[in-house]
Scaffold this motif. Structure first.
Motif: not given
Length: 820
Positions: A592-594, A635-645
Motif C-alpha cells: 500500500n506504500g505511503t 508516522y504512527v508509534q504503533t510498531f515502536k510501541g510493540l518493540k517497547t512492550k
C-alpha cells in the motif's frame, strides 16, 4: 360499565400511513395530576401496563367514525385511534371528550378551537340543520365544487357536509351526472366533478367510502378522477382496471363476499396510490380514514382465507404437485407472497395462528421446490415468503431443517438450497444474495435461540449447520483460494506474488458476503467455528485475498482476522504464529506504500489493538520476525510501541529467570510454559553465520507445540527455505530501508539440509548495533509453515520513484531481505 364495553384496541398511524396495532386493553377517562387535566387511559388487559395516556386537549379535533372508532391527531404526523368492542363504550368515552371540550355529543367531530371567533360566528350553530346542498344539476356543478372545496378547512363543516351527502343519497346523483357529462363530452362539467369527488374523499368519512367504493359506484368514481383539470388529456384508469389488470384465481374462490372484498381492496388501493395526487402538508390527515378502510379490508380478507381450510389445502396440494406446470406454480407462489404480505396487518396473536397454519400445511417443503426453479420471478417471490417465515419464527425454520436432515441428502436441505441461491445470484449487484445472507445470519444467530422452550436448540442446530451446511457456504471461498489457482500462473524466477485472486467484481462481492457471515460466526460461534478454521486452515486461505485488486475484499479478509485476534484466544494465537499468518497482512501494508487510505488504517488498527491489549505471544512473534520491515513506519508509534512492550516483557522474564536458583532454572522451571519465550529466545540466538545471513537449524518441538492438536500438525510441517538471489532493488521508505514479504511455495531449504521433517520458523538475529553496521543485523530469515504453502522466496520490487543508487550509497552493505 362492563369490561366488554370498556374493551378497546389502540392503533397508531406509522410513517407508511399504515395502522399499527399497539395492543388491547380497557379505557377510562380520569383526571391525571401530572397532565393537569382529564385524560384517556388504556391499560393492557394482559398485564395492566399502560398502553395509552392522552390528555383530552381542548384544541384537538376528535372524530367519531363507524360508531365504534374515535380518531385524533396528538402531534404532527402522529395519529391515534381507539377501536371499541361495543358501541355503548364508544358513546360513553365520546361524551366525556365532548364534555371536556364543551361540545354537543351529537356531532361526530369536535370543533377545532384554533379557528377564529369570526369563523365561529359565520358558521351555522351546531344545533342548526345540515348544510343545504344545491340541487344536483349540470348547471350547479361549479357551485357544488366551490362548496365542497370551501368546507375542507373547517372540521365541523366537513362533518355537516358529509352527513348531508349521506342522508340525501347525493353521491349516486353526482355519478349519474358524470355519465351525462361524459356522453355529452362536457369537459368543464367533468373538471368540476373531479374537484367534487376528490373533495368528498378528503371529507375522510367511512360511511361515504362505503357508498363510493361499492361495486355499483366505484368505477364511476375512478372515471371522475380521470379528468384532472391540470392534465392536457384525461388518464385511462378505468381501462387499466378493467382490461389490463386481471384477477387471477389460483384456486376458484367460491365465497362471493370474499371475492368482492378482494376486488374492492385492490381498486381502493389503486385510487390511493396511483390516482390521487400526493397530498400536501395540509392534506396529510385528510385520507387517514381511507388508509384505515384499506387496512381493515386486508385484515378481513386474510381472516376469511385462513378460515377456509379447504381452499388453502388445495393451494398447497397444487404447489407441491410435480404435475403442476411452471406458469401455474408461479401464480401460486405470487399468491402466497401477497397473502403473507397481507398477514402483516393482523394482530400478533392472529398472525401467529396464520403462520402456524401455513407451517402445518407444509409451506417450508413447498419453498424448497420453488426456490430451485429456473424462473427468477418465482425464486424472488419464494425468497420473500421465506423472509416472512424467518422473521416470524427462526426456530420453526431451524426445527424443520434439522428434521429434514435425518431423511435427505445435504444437497437438497432447505438451508443449502438458500445458500446455493445466494452463491448463484445472477444480479451484478447481488441484491438477492444480500437478502439471503441476512436471512442466514438470522437463522444462525444464537441470540434468537435463547428464548425458545427447547434449551438445546443452540447446540443441536449449530452442530447440524457445521456438519451439513458450512461446506456449502465456504465452497466458493475455498475454490477461489485453492493451490492450483495460486500456482497456475506462477513464473519461474519471478518475484511477483504468485497468488491469483478473483478479479471479477461479482465474484469478489460474493466472497465479501461469505466473509461477512464467517466473521459473524467467529464472534458468535466460538467453539464450532474455531474447529472449522483449524481443520480447514481457513484463515490462511482467507488471507490469500489480501492480494485482491478489490480493496473492499482485502478489507473483508482483514476484518475476519481482526475479529479472530479480538477474541484474545491463545489457541487462535498459536495457530497464527505457527502459520506465520501476519505475513500477508504486512505485505499488504507495504504494498500500500505511503497511501493514507482505509486499508492502511485498518492494518495499523490491528497492530495497535495487539499493542494496547498487550497480547504477549503475538507481540513477540511480530517483533522477532517482522520488526526490521516495520521500524521504518514512523508516522504512527504503533510498531515502536510493540518493540517497547516486547523489550519490557523480555526484561521481566529475565528478572524472573535470574531470581530462580540455577538448579530450578535448568530443569523444572524450564518446563514451565511461562518460560517458553525464554527458551525460544535462546534457541533463536543459536544461529550460524553464512555470508552474513542467519541460518536456522532444525530443532525439536517445544512443549507449546506439543499442546497443539495433532490434526493441525500437518499445517506446521517443517520446510526449510530455498535461498534465492538477492538482486532486486528495494526503494527506500526511510533510512532504514523497506521490506517485502512474499506469500509463495517452496519445500526446499536454503542451506541444502534435509528438511523433510525439520521445522521452519521465522528467525531474526538480535541487532548488534543501532546503526546497522553488522550484516547479520540486516538479514531476516522467515518461512511459512503450511501444507500447501511453504516457505518464502526472494524479495519483490517495491514500486517507488526514489533512486536506488542513492540507497546503495547510504547503505553499502548487503541489502536486507526476507529470504528463506
Amino acid at each position: 360499565m362492563s369490561d366488554t364495553r370498556r374493551r378497546v384496541k389502540v392503533y397508531t398511524l406509522n410513517e407508511d400511513r399504515q395502522w399499527d396495532d399497539r395492543g388491547t386493553g380497557h379505557v377510562s377517562s380520569t383526571y391525571v395530576e401530572r397532565l393537569k387535566g382529564m385524560s384517556l387511559l388504556v391499560r393492557a388487559e394482559s398485564d395492566g401496563s399502560l398502553l395509552l395516556e392522552s390528555k383530552i386537549n381542548p384544541n384537538t379535533a376528535y372524530q367519531k367514525q363507524q360508531d365504534t372508532l374515535i380518531v385524533w391527531s396528538e402531534a404532527e404526523n402522529y395519529d391515534l385511534a381507539l377501536s371499541f368492542q361495543e358501541k355503548a363504550g364508544c358513546d360513553e368515552i365520546w361524551e366525556k371528550i365532548c364534555q371536556v371540550q364543551g361540545k354537543d355529543p351529537s356531532v361526530e367531530v369536535t370543533q377545532d378551537l384554533i379557528e377564529s371567533e369570526e369563523e365561529h360566528i359565520e358558521e351555522m350553530p351546531e344545533t342548526s340543520p345540515l348544510i343545504d346542498l344545491p340541487t344536483c344539476e349540470l348547471n350547479k356543478l361549479e357551485e357544488i365544487a366551490d362548496l365542497v372545496t370551501s368546507v375542507l378547512s373547517s372540521p365541523i363543516r366537513r362533518e355537516k357536509l358529509a352527513l348531508a351527502l349521506e342522508n340525501e343519497g347525493y353521491i349516486k346523483k353526482l355519478l349519474q351526472l358524470f355519465q351525462v357529462c361524459e356522453n355529452l363530452e362536457n369537459t368543464e362539467g367533468l373538471h368540476h366533478l373531479y374537484e367534487i369527488i376528490r373533495g368528498i374523499l378528503f371529507l375522510n368519512k367511512a360511511t361515504l367510502f362505503e357508498v363510493m367504493f361499492s361495486d355499483e359506484c366505484i368505477m364511476d368514481v375512478v372515471g371522475c378522477l380521470e379528468y384532472d383539470p391540470s392534465l392536457a388529456q384525461p388518464k385511462r384508469h378505468r381501462e387499466f382496471l378493467t382490461k389490463t389488470a386481471k384477477f387471477k384465481e389460483v384456486i376458484p374462490i367460491t365465497d362471493s363476499e370474499l371475492r368482492q372484498k378482494i376486488h374492492q381492496t385492490y381498486r381502493v388501493q389503486y385510487i390511493q396510490d396511483i390516482i390521487l395526487p400526493t397530498p400536501s402538508v395540509f392534506e396529510e390527515n385528510f385520507l387517514s380514514t381511507l388508509t384505515s378502510f384499506i387496512f381493515f379490508n386486508k385484515v378481513e380478507i386474510v381472516s376469511m382465507l385462513q378460515e377456509d381450510e379447504k381452499f388453502l389445502s388445495e393451494v398447497f396440494a397444487q404447489l407441491t404437485d410435480e404435475a403442476t406446470d411452471d406458469d401455474k406454480r408461479c401464480e401460486l407462489v405470487n399468491f402466497f407472497k401477497e397473502f403473507c404480505a397481507f398477514s402483516q396487518t393482523l394482530q400478533p396473536q392472529n398472525r401467529d395462528a396464520f403462520f402456524k397454519t401455513l407451517a402445518k400445511l407444509g409451506i417450508l417443503p413447498a419453498l424448497e421446490i420453488v426456490m430451485g426453479m429456473d424462473d427468477l420471478q418465482v425464486r424472488s417471490a419464494a425468497t420473500d415468503i421465506f423472509s416472512y417465515l424467518v422473521e416470524f419464527s427462526p426456530s420453526m425454520v431451524r426445527e424443520f431443517v434439522m428434521q429434514e436432515a435425518q431423511q435427505s441428502d445435504d444437497d437438497i436441505l432447505l438451508i443449502n438450497v438458500v445458500i446455493e441461491q445466494m452463491i448463484c445470484d445472477t444480479d451484478p449487484e447481488l441484491g438477492g444474495a444480500v437478502q439471503l445472507m441476512g436471512l442466514l445470519r438470522t437463522l444462525i444467530d444464537p441470540e434468537n435461540m435463547l428464548a425458545t422452550a427447547n434449551k438445546t436448540e443452540k447446540s443441536e442446530f449449530l452442530n447440524f449447520f457445521y456438519n451439513h451446511c458450512m461446506h456449502v457456504l465456504t465452497a466458493p471461498l475455498l475454490a477461489n483460494t485453492a493451490e492450483d489457482k495460486c500456482e497456475k500462473d506462477a513464473v519461474v524466477g519471478s518475484t511477483k506474488s504468485n497468488t491469483v485472486c478473483p478479479d471479477n467484481y461479482q465474484t469478489a462481492q460474493l466472497l465479501a458476503l461469505i466473509l461477512e457471515l464467517l466473521t459473524f460466526c467467529v464472534e458468535h460461534h466460538t467453539y464450532h467455528i474455531k474447529n472449522y478454521i483449524m481443520n480447514k486452515d481457513l484463515l490462511r486461505r482467507v488471507l490469500v485475498l489480501m492480494n485482491s485488486k478489490h480493496t473492499f475484499l482485502a478489507l473483508c479478509a482483514l476484518r475476519f482476522m481482526r475479529r479472530i485476534i479480538g477474541l484474545k484466544d491463545e489457541f487462535y494465537n498459536r495457530y497464527i504464529i505457527k502459520g506465520n499468518l501476519f505475513e500477508p497482512v504486512i505485505n499488504a501494508l507495504l504494498d500500500n506504500g505511503t497511501r493514507y487510505n482505509l486499508l492502511n488504517s485498518a492494518v495499523i488498527e490491528l497492530f495497535e489493538f495487539i499493542r494496547v491489549e498487550d497480547i504477549k505471544s503475538l507481540i513477540a512473534h511480530i517483533v522477532e520476525n517482522f520488526y526490521n520491515a516495520l521500524e521504518s513506519i514512523e508516522y504512527v508509534q504503533t510498531f515502536k510501541g510493540l518493540k517497547t512492550k516486547y523489550e519490557q516483557e523480555k526484561d521481566r522474564q529475565n528478572q524472573k529467570l535470574n531470581s530462580v536458583p540455577s538448579i530450578l532454572r535448568s530443569n523444572r522451571f524450564r518446563r514451565d510454559a511461562r518460560a517458553l519465550e525464554e527458551d525460544e529466545e535462546m534457541w533463536f540466538n543459536e544461529d550460524e553465520e553464512e555470508e552474513g545471513e542467519a541460518v536456522v537449524p532444525p530443532v525439536e518441538k517445544s512443549k507449546q507445540e506439543d499442546d497443539f492438536p495433532d490434526s493441525y500438525e500437518k499445517f506446521m510441517e517443517t520446510k526449510k527455505a530455498k535461498e534465492s538471489e538477492d538482486k532486486e532493488n528495494l526503494p527506500k521508505r526511510t533510512s532504514a530501508g523497506g521490506f517485502k514479504f512474499t506469500f509463495s511455495h517452496s519445500a526446499s531449504t536454503a542451506n541444502g539440509a534435509n528438511g523433510a521433517n525439520s521445522k521452519s520458523v521465522a528467525a531474526q538475529t538480535s541487532p548488534a548495533s543501532s546503526n546497522g553496521s553488522s550484516s547479520k543485523n540486516t538479514t531476516l530469515s522467515t518461512a511459512v509453515t503450511a501444507t500447501k504453502q511453504g516457505s518464502l522466496v526472494g524479495l519483490v520490487d517495491y514500486p517507488d520513484d526514489e533512486d536506488d543508487d542513492e540507497e546503495e550509497e547510504a547503505s553499502p552493505r548487503k541489502r536486507p531481505r526476507l529470504g528463506s
